[in-house]
Structures are given as C-alpha cells and as structure tokens.
Motif scaffolding. Sequence first.
Motif, PDB file in Angstrom:
ATOM      1  N   ALA A   1       0.945  -1.193   0.153  1.00 52.93           N
ATOM      2  CA  ALA A   1      -0.100   0.066  -0.094  1.00 52.93           C
ATOM      3  C   ALA A   1       1.051   1.283  -0.002  1.00 52.93           C
ATOM      4  CB  ALA A   1      -0.843   0.020   1.098  1.00 52.93           C
ATOM      5  N   GLY A   2       2.179   1.211   0.685  1.00 53.78           N
ATOM      6  CA  GLY A   2       2.959   2.286   0.682  1.00 53.78           C
ATOM      7  C   GLY A   2       4.397   2.020   0.766  1.00 53.78           C
ATOM      8  N   VAL A   3       5.325   2.981   0.469  1.00 56.33           N
ATOM      9  CA  VAL A   3       6.698   2.831   0.547  1.00 56.33           C
ATOM     10  C   VAL A   3       7.237   3.915   1.339  1.00 56.33           C
ATOM     11  CG1 VAL A   3       8.590   2.668  -0.682  1.00 56.33           C
ATOM     12  CG2 VAL A   3       6.463   1.749  -1.534  1.00 56.33           C
ATOM     13  N   CYS A   4       8.328   3.579   2.224  1.00 59.35           N
ATOM     14  CA  CYS A   4       8.938   4.617   2.993  1.00 59.35           C
ATOM     15  C   CYS A   4       9.796   5.425   2.155  1.00 59.35           C
ATOM     16  CB  CYS A   4       9.556   3.972   4.163  1.00 59.35           C
ATOM     17  SG  CYS A   4      10.648   5.141   5.167  1.00 59.35           S
ATOM     18  N   THR A   5       9.963   6.822   2.455  1.00 61.06           N
ATOM     19  CA  THR A   5      10.725   7.583   1.400  1.00 61.06           C
ATOM     20  C   THR A   5      12.020   7.725   2.073  1.00 61.06           C
ATOM     21  OG1 THR A   5       9.925   9.591   2.873  1.00 61.06           O
ATOM     22  CG2 THR A   5       8.817   9.052   0.728  1.00 61.06           C
ATOM     23  N   GLY A   6      12.305   7.086   3.292  1.00 64.87           N
ATOM     24  CA  GLY A   6      13.640   7.155   4.061  1.00 64.87           C
ATOM     25  C   GLY A   6      14.451   5.765   3.688  1.00 64.87           C
ATOM     26  N   CYS A   7      13.697   4.908   3.978  1.00 63.79           N
ATOM     27  CA  CYS A   7      14.704   3.440   3.954  1.00 63.79           C
ATOM     28  C   CYS A   7      13.929   2.573   2.900  1.00 63.79           C
ATOM     29  CB  CYS A   7      14.301   2.510   5.270  1.00 63.79           C
ATOM     30  SG  CYS A   7      12.803   2.185   5.787  1.00 63.79           S
ATOM     31  N   GLY A   8      12.866   2.910   2.296  1.00 68.56           N
ATOM     32  CA  GLY A   8      12.379   1.984   1.278  1.00 68.56           C
ATOM     33  C   GLY A   8      11.329   0.934   1.718  1.00 68.56           C
ATOM     34  N   ARG A   9      11.270   0.829   2.865  1.00 65.76           N
ATOM     35  CA  ARG A   9      10.457  -0.500   3.501  1.00 65.76           C
ATOM     36  C   ARG A   9       8.995  -0.229   3.125  1.00 65.76           C
ATOM     37  NH1 ARG A   9       7.509  -1.575   8.029  1.00 65.76           N
ATOM     38  NH2 ARG A   9       7.819   0.445   8.906  1.00 65.76           N
ATOM     39  N   SER A  10       8.376  -1.330   2.735  1.00 64.93           N
ATOM     40  CA  SER A  10       7.008  -1.436   2.206  1.00 64.93           C
ATOM     41  C   SER A  10       5.898  -1.750   3.220  1.00 64.93           C
ATOM     42  CB  SER A  10       6.594  -2.455   1.229  1.00 64.93           C
ATOM     43  OG  SER A  10       7.418  -2.552   0.179  1.00 64.93           O
ATOM     44  N   THR A  11       4.921  -1.036   3.319  1.00 65.83           N
ATOM     45  CA  THR A  11       3.874  -1.374   4.291  1.00 65.83           C
ATOM     46  C   THR A  11       2.393  -1.928   3.259  1.00 65.83           C
ATOM     47  OG1 THR A  11       2.588  -0.586   6.132  1.00 65.83           O
ATOM     48  CG2 THR A  11       2.851   0.979   4.173  1.00 65.83           C
ATOM     49  N   TYR A  12       1.840  -2.604   4.327  1.00 72.43           N
ATOM     50  CA  TYR A  12       0.679  -3.434   3.376  1.00 72.43           C
ATOM     51  C   TYR A  12      -0.637  -2.958   3.967  1.00 72.43           C
ATOM     52  CZ  TYR A  12       3.836  -6.406   1.082  1.00 72.43           C
ATOM     53  OH  TYR A  12       4.942  -6.642   0.288  1.00 72.43           O
ATOM     54  N   SER A  13      -0.379  -1.805   4.968  1.00 75.97           N
ATOM     55  CA  SER A  13      -1.566  -1.361   5.483  1.00 75.97           C
ATOM     56  C   SER A  13      -1.720   0.122   5.285  1.00 75.97           C
ATOM     57  CB  SER A  13      -1.154  -1.064   6.967  1.00 75.97           C
ATOM     58  OG  SER A  13      -2.211  -0.388   7.872  1.00 75.97           O
ATOM     59  N   ARG A  14      -3.046   0.529   4.535  1.00 71.68           N
ATOM     60  CA  ARG A  14      -3.234   1.725   4.158  1.00 71.68           C
ATOM     61  C   ARG A  14      -3.086   2.817   5.222  1.00 71.68           C
ATOM     62  NH1 ARG A  14      -2.679   3.949  -0.140  1.00 71.68           N
ATOM     63  NH2 ARG A  14      -2.988   2.483  -1.830  1.00 71.68           N
ATOM     64  N   ASP A  15      -3.638   2.305   6.446  1.00 72.52           N
ATOM     65  CA  ASP A  15      -3.353   3.283   7.529  1.00 72.52           C
ATOM     66  C   ASP A  15      -2.277   3.787   7.907  1.00 72.52           C
ATOM     67  OD1 ASP A  15      -6.220   2.514   7.938  1.00 72.52           O
ATOM     68  OD2 ASP A  15      -5.787   1.059   9.440  1.00 72.52           O
ATOM     69  N   GLU A  16      -0.895   3.208   7.418  1.00 67.19           N
ATOM     70  CA  GLU A  16       0.400   3.519   7.614  1.00 67.19           C
ATOM     71  C   GLU A  16       0.653   4.660   6.511  1.00 67.19           C
ATOM     72  OE1 GLU A  16       3.009   0.582   8.119  1.00 67.19           O
ATOM     73  OE2 GLU A  16       2.288  -0.077  10.073  1.00 67.19           O
ATOM     74  N   VAL A  17      -0.012   4.742   5.352  1.00 71.36           N
ATOM     75  CA  VAL A  17       0.461   5.798   4.519  1.00 71.36           C
ATOM     76  C   VAL A  17       0.046   7.182   5.134  1.00 71.36           C
ATOM     77  CG1 VAL A  17      -0.077   6.774   2.306  1.00 71.36           C
ATOM     78  CG2 VAL A  17      -0.092   4.466   2.548  1.00 71.36           C
ATOM     79  N   GLY A  18       1.175   7.954   4.931  1.00 70.66           N
ATOM     80  CA  GLY A  18       0.990   9.411   5.519  1.00 70.66           C
ATOM     81  C   GLY A  18       1.728   9.287   6.989  1.00 70.66           C
ATOM     82  N   GLN A  19       2.158   8.162   7.389  1.00 72.46           N
ATOM     83  CA  GLN A  19       2.665   8.248   8.763  1.00 72.46           C
ATOM     84  C   GLN A  19       4.065   8.006   8.721  1.00 72.46           C
ATOM     85  OE1 GLN A  19       0.508   8.328  11.586  1.00 72.46           O
ATOM     86  NE2 GLN A  19      -0.982   8.628  10.205  1.00 72.46           N
ATOM     87  N   ALA A  20       4.800   8.282   9.823  1.00 67.73           N
ATOM     88  CA  ALA A  20       6.271   8.204   9.799  1.00 67.73           C
ATOM     89  C   ALA A  20       6.654   6.803  10.064  1.00 67.73           C
ATOM     90  CB  ALA A  20       6.851   9.049  11.058  1.00 67.73           C
ATOM     91  N   CYS A  21       7.888   6.484   9.355  1.00 76.41           N
ATOM     92  CA  CYS A  21       8.142   5.085   9.657  1.00 76.41           C
ATOM     93  C   CYS A  21       8.645   4.606  10.866  1.00 76.41           C
ATOM     94  CB  CYS A  21       9.419   4.905   8.247  1.00 76.41           C
ATOM     95  SG  CYS A  21      10.193   3.115   8.515  1.00 76.41           S
ATOM     96  N   GLY A  22       9.948   5.412  11.394  1.00 77.03           N
ATOM     97  CA  GLY A  22      10.202   5.037  12.707  1.00 77.03           C
ATOM     98  C   GLY A  22      10.874   3.520  12.802  1.00 77.03           C
ATOM     99  N   MET A  23      11.219   2.809  11.761  1.00 75.70           N
ATOM    100  CA  MET A  23      12.011   1.719  11.856  1.00 75.70           C
ATOM    101  C   MET A  23      13.482   1.891  12.184  1.00 75.70           C
ATOM    102  SD  MET A  23      11.713  -1.491  10.742  1.00 75.70           S
ATOM    103  CE  MET A  23      12.908  -2.828  10.177  1.00 75.70           C
ATOM    104  N   THR A  24      13.855   1.145  13.130  1.00 74.33           N
ATOM    105  CA  THR A  24      15.200   1.116  13.688  1.00 74.33           C
ATOM    106  C   THR A  24      16.093   0.336  12.461  1.00 74.33           C
ATOM    107  OG1 THR A  24      14.758   1.004  15.906  1.00 74.33           O
ATOM    108  CG2 THR A  24      16.784   0.028  15.309  1.00 74.33           C
ATOM    109  N   GLN A  25      16.979   1.116  12.161  1.00 76.30           N
ATOM    110  CA  GLN A  25      17.898   0.842  10.949  1.00 76.30           C
ATOM    111  C   GLN A  25      18.987  -0.187  11.428  1.00 76.30           C
ATOM    112  OE1 GLN A  25      16.951   1.488   7.456  1.00 76.30           O
ATOM    113  NE2 GLN A  25      14.890   1.834   8.901  1.00 76.30           N
ATOM    114  N   PRO A  26      19.707  -0.971  10.514  1.00 76.42           N
ATOM    115  CA  PRO A  26      20.809  -1.645  10.909  1.00 76.42           C
ATOM    116  C   PRO A  26      21.894  -1.134  11.674  1.00 76.42           C
ATOM    117  CG  PRO A  26      20.226  -2.393   8.786  1.00 76.42           C
ATOM    118  CD  PRO A  26      19.288  -1.189   9.219  1.00 76.42           C
ATOM    119  N   GLY A  27      22.237   0.240  11.444  1.00 79.57           N
ATOM    120  CA  GLY A  27      23.257   0.901  12.031  1.00 79.57           C
ATOM    121  C   GLY A  27      22.687   1.459  13.558  1.00 79.57           C
ATOM    122  N   GLY A  28      21.516   1.130  13.893  1.00 73.04           N
ATOM    123  CA  GLY A  28      20.908   1.823  15.188  1.00 73.04           C
ATOM    124  C   GLY A  28      20.264   2.941  14.986  1.00 73.04           C
ATOM    125  N   ASP A  29      20.276   3.864  13.880  1.00 74.84           N
ATOM    126  CA  ASP A  29      19.524   4.832  13.644  1.00 74.84           C
ATOM    127  C   ASP A  29      18.123   4.500  13.320  1.00 74.84           C
ATOM    128  OD1 ASP A  29      21.739   6.519  13.988  1.00 74.84           O
ATOM    129  OD2 ASP A  29      22.249   6.559  11.775  1.00 74.84           O
TER     130      ASP A  29
END
Length: 190
Positions: free
Chosen positions: A131-159
Amino acid sequence: MEVVVLPRQGGKTTKLLAFAAERFAYIVCPTKARASQLWEEIQRQGLDVPQPITWDAFVHARYVGRGIKSFAIDDVDLCIQSMTRFDIVGVTLSGNPDGVREFSPAPAPAPAPESESELTPPDDYLLAPAAGVCTGCGRSTYSRDEVGQACGMTQPGGDTCVGMFVDATEFARMKLLGAIAEAQIRGDNP
C-alpha cells in the motif's frame, strides 16, 4: 544450506566470505552501505566473489549476471527485520541440522503479543500489493492506515528512519519520472 550463528562481531561475515568464495555466490547484505563495506573487504582480500547486492535488490530480483547459481545472505535477521516495523521473534529453517556450524546463547524470550490479531496476518497478506513505501528506508507497508505516517523503523546501524510512508503507486510513478529525467539529462532516449 549452511547456517552460522554467532554473536555480533563474532566472525559470521568472515565465514560467509569463505562460503561465497568457495561457491562463487552472490552476497546479499541488509543495506547498501554494508554491501559497499563488504565489496571493499572482498577486493582487499583478493577474493573471487561477485559484488554484493542489497536485500532490496535480492527481494525484487534486481540483479543481473550470467551463471548466478547461489546466494549467501549476510545478517539475514537484519534483512528480514527491514521488511516490518514489528519485532521478528523467531524463525524456522528447513534442512539438515548438521549444516548449523555454531550456536550463540539463546536470547531472552520475547514478550507475548498483546492480541491474537498480531499473530495472524490477513489471508491475502502475501498476495496483496504494497500500500505504501517509506521515503527514507524504502520499506513497504501493506496497511493503508500507515500511508502518511512516519516510518520510525530502527535501521541496521541503530538509527531510526525519519522517512514517511507514501502511496506505493505514486512512489513508483515518481521513481519512473526521475529515471526518465536522469536519462534525458544524460542524453539517452528513454
């Protein structure tokens, strides 16, 4: 398939490089930065190993090469975790247990999910388009509710990723338009 389980900084990647060199396997890394680091190490050691690719390129089959026969995945836990913002609490592997070379101490058990719905994805989960793609890390989401929301995923480097989820179709359209513009700047005829 051979599996190496060791703590962080325990020599997993060194063993993986040996597997890849023995089998001329493509190495799959969780991030582009990690793929670049490994490529430098491969060149420094003079190993006969193809240039590493990212997990994203692997998952979307964006790799080319004659004679590709095998892959070796570095930090598969980070690769899989990059696909969701929820904790991955366990995995199973099929195969001969003799393929497991070393074990790390068992981690503390994860807390139980708060609801049954966290355990059971919808029936069409694996068939549904993102349904959506993160503009930062490129992760996909399958939830329409997350489109327009911040990703906030912890990246491999810890950021923490500061990207936003945008509509996947719009994201793909913008990437295509960007690629066309780049080709026109280079003088290619797209």
